[in-house]
Design a protein around this motif. Sequence first.
Motif, PDB file in Angstrom:
ATOM      1  N   UNK A 299       0.836  -1.202   0.000  1.00 30.79           N
ATOM      2  CA  UNK A 299       0.000   0.000   0.000  1.00 30.79           C
ATOM      3  C   UNK A 299       0.874   1.258   0.000  1.00 30.79           C
ATOM      4  N   UNK A 300       1.910   1.268   0.850  1.00 29.95           N
ATOM      5  CA  UNK A 300       2.796   2.439   0.929  1.00 29.95           C
ATOM      6  C   UNK A 300       3.530   2.668  -0.388  1.00 29.95           C
ATOM      7  N   UNK A 301       4.022   1.597  -1.007  1.00 34.95           N
ATOM      8  CA  UNK A 301       4.740   1.754  -2.268  1.00 34.95           C
ATOM      9  C   UNK A 301       3.817   2.239  -3.383  1.00 34.95           C
ATOM     10  N   UNK A 302       2.588   1.720  -3.429  1.00 36.03           N
ATOM     11  CA  UNK A 302       1.634   2.191  -4.430  1.00 36.03           C
ATOM     12  C   UNK A 302       1.319   3.665  -4.219  1.00 36.03           C
ATOM     13  N   UNK A 303       1.136   4.054  -2.954  1.00 38.20           N
ATOM     14  CA  UNK A 303       0.850   5.461  -2.649  1.00 38.20           C
ATOM     15  C   UNK A 303       2.016   6.348  -3.067  1.00 38.20           C
ATOM     16  N   UNK A 304       3.239   5.902  -2.821  1.00 37.07           N
ATOM     17  CA  UNK A 304       4.406   6.697  -3.201  1.00 37.07           C
ATOM     18  C   UNK A 304       4.507   6.833  -4.715  1.00 37.07           C
ATOM     19  N   UNK A 305       4.228   5.773  -5.445  1.00 39.30           N
ATOM     20  CA  UNK A 305       4.257   5.854  -6.910  1.00 39.30           C
ATOM     21  C   UNK A 305       3.213   6.849  -7.416  1.00 39.30           C
ATOM     22  N   UNK A 306       2.008   6.768  -6.865  1.00 34.81           N
ATOM     23  CA  UNK A 306       0.956   7.709  -7.277  1.00 34.81           C
ATOM     24  C   UNK A 306       1.391   9.145  -6.984  1.00 34.81           C
ATOM     25  N   UNK A 307       1.957   9.363  -5.812  1.00 31.81           N
ATOM     26  CA  UNK A 307       2.330  10.715  -5.400  1.00 31.81           C
ATOM     27  C   UNK A 307       3.483  11.287  -6.222  1.00 31.81           C
ATOM     28  N   UNK A 308       4.475  10.451  -6.599  1.00 30.46           N
ATOM     29  CA  UNK A 308       5.596  11.016  -7.357  1.00 30.46           C
ATOM     30  C   UNK A 308       5.191  11.343  -8.792  1.00 30.46           C
ATOM     31  N   UNK A 309       4.016  10.883  -9.204  1.00 36.19           N
ATOM     32  CA  UNK A 309       3.445  11.351 -10.475  1.00 36.19           C
ATOM     33  C   UNK A 309       2.477  12.511 -10.242  1.00 36.19           C
ATOM     34  N   UNK A 310       1.603  12.365  -9.250  1.00 31.76           N
ATOM     35  CA  UNK A 310       0.541  13.348  -9.044  1.00 31.76           C
ATOM     36  C   UNK A 310       1.075  14.707  -8.612  1.00 31.76           C
ATOM     37  N   UNK A 311       2.106  14.719  -7.789  1.00 26.82           N
ATOM     38  CA  UNK A 311       2.635  16.003  -7.319  1.00 26.82           C
ATOM     39  C   UNK A 311       3.214  16.854  -8.455  1.00 26.82           C
TER      40      UNK A 311
END
Length: 197
Positions: free
Chosen positions: A93-105
């Motif tokens: 879950x944490x890794x998926x969230x980090x991947x989403x965030x490094x694109x979304x930000x």
Amino acid sequence: MKANVTTEGFRRYSGVAIFLHWLIAALLIVNVGLALSVDSLPDDWVRPFVNTHKSIGITVLGLAILRVLWRFGHTPPPLPTYYSRWEKVGSHVAHMALYVLIFALPLSGWMHDSAWKDYALHPMRWFDLFYWPPVSVIKDLEPQTKEAMHTLLGNIHTGLGYVLYTVLALHIAGALKHQFLDKEPEFQRILPGRSRS
């Protein structure tokens, strides 16, 4: 507490994955510092700091794309066998969230900048080397809509930043727990050095 954990079931990330992990992490930390300090800067420093923040964001976006492309051709090592079920779920879950965030930000920041009414006066230059284009579909909106988009995207970008701080803190706390409390070779999986995969 687990004790005497061996390296059974232990594999390192590839050298390229390790390099991208730490480079992206370092750039994110620098950008967080820039974002949090800009309001306390002298006026003459604000524009260079903001431009550096934007340039780092676009760089992170490019590196994130490279990291995903690398991952498609290089399967990451499985989670260690000594992880409990809830730790495996939490890690995924944490890794998926980090991947989403490094694109979304960076994407939300780029769109936010494109909606700025003064973009034409202060176009983005990537580390002052060349112009980086705005998102044309946003830049060409009529002024009132564009101003509303600028506010909305700014709020989204800021909110995503706070989510990133939280997820990063949990990610780091988890790694520290495994390394120092559980005495597991957690850092050895991702620190630079000779890779086994």
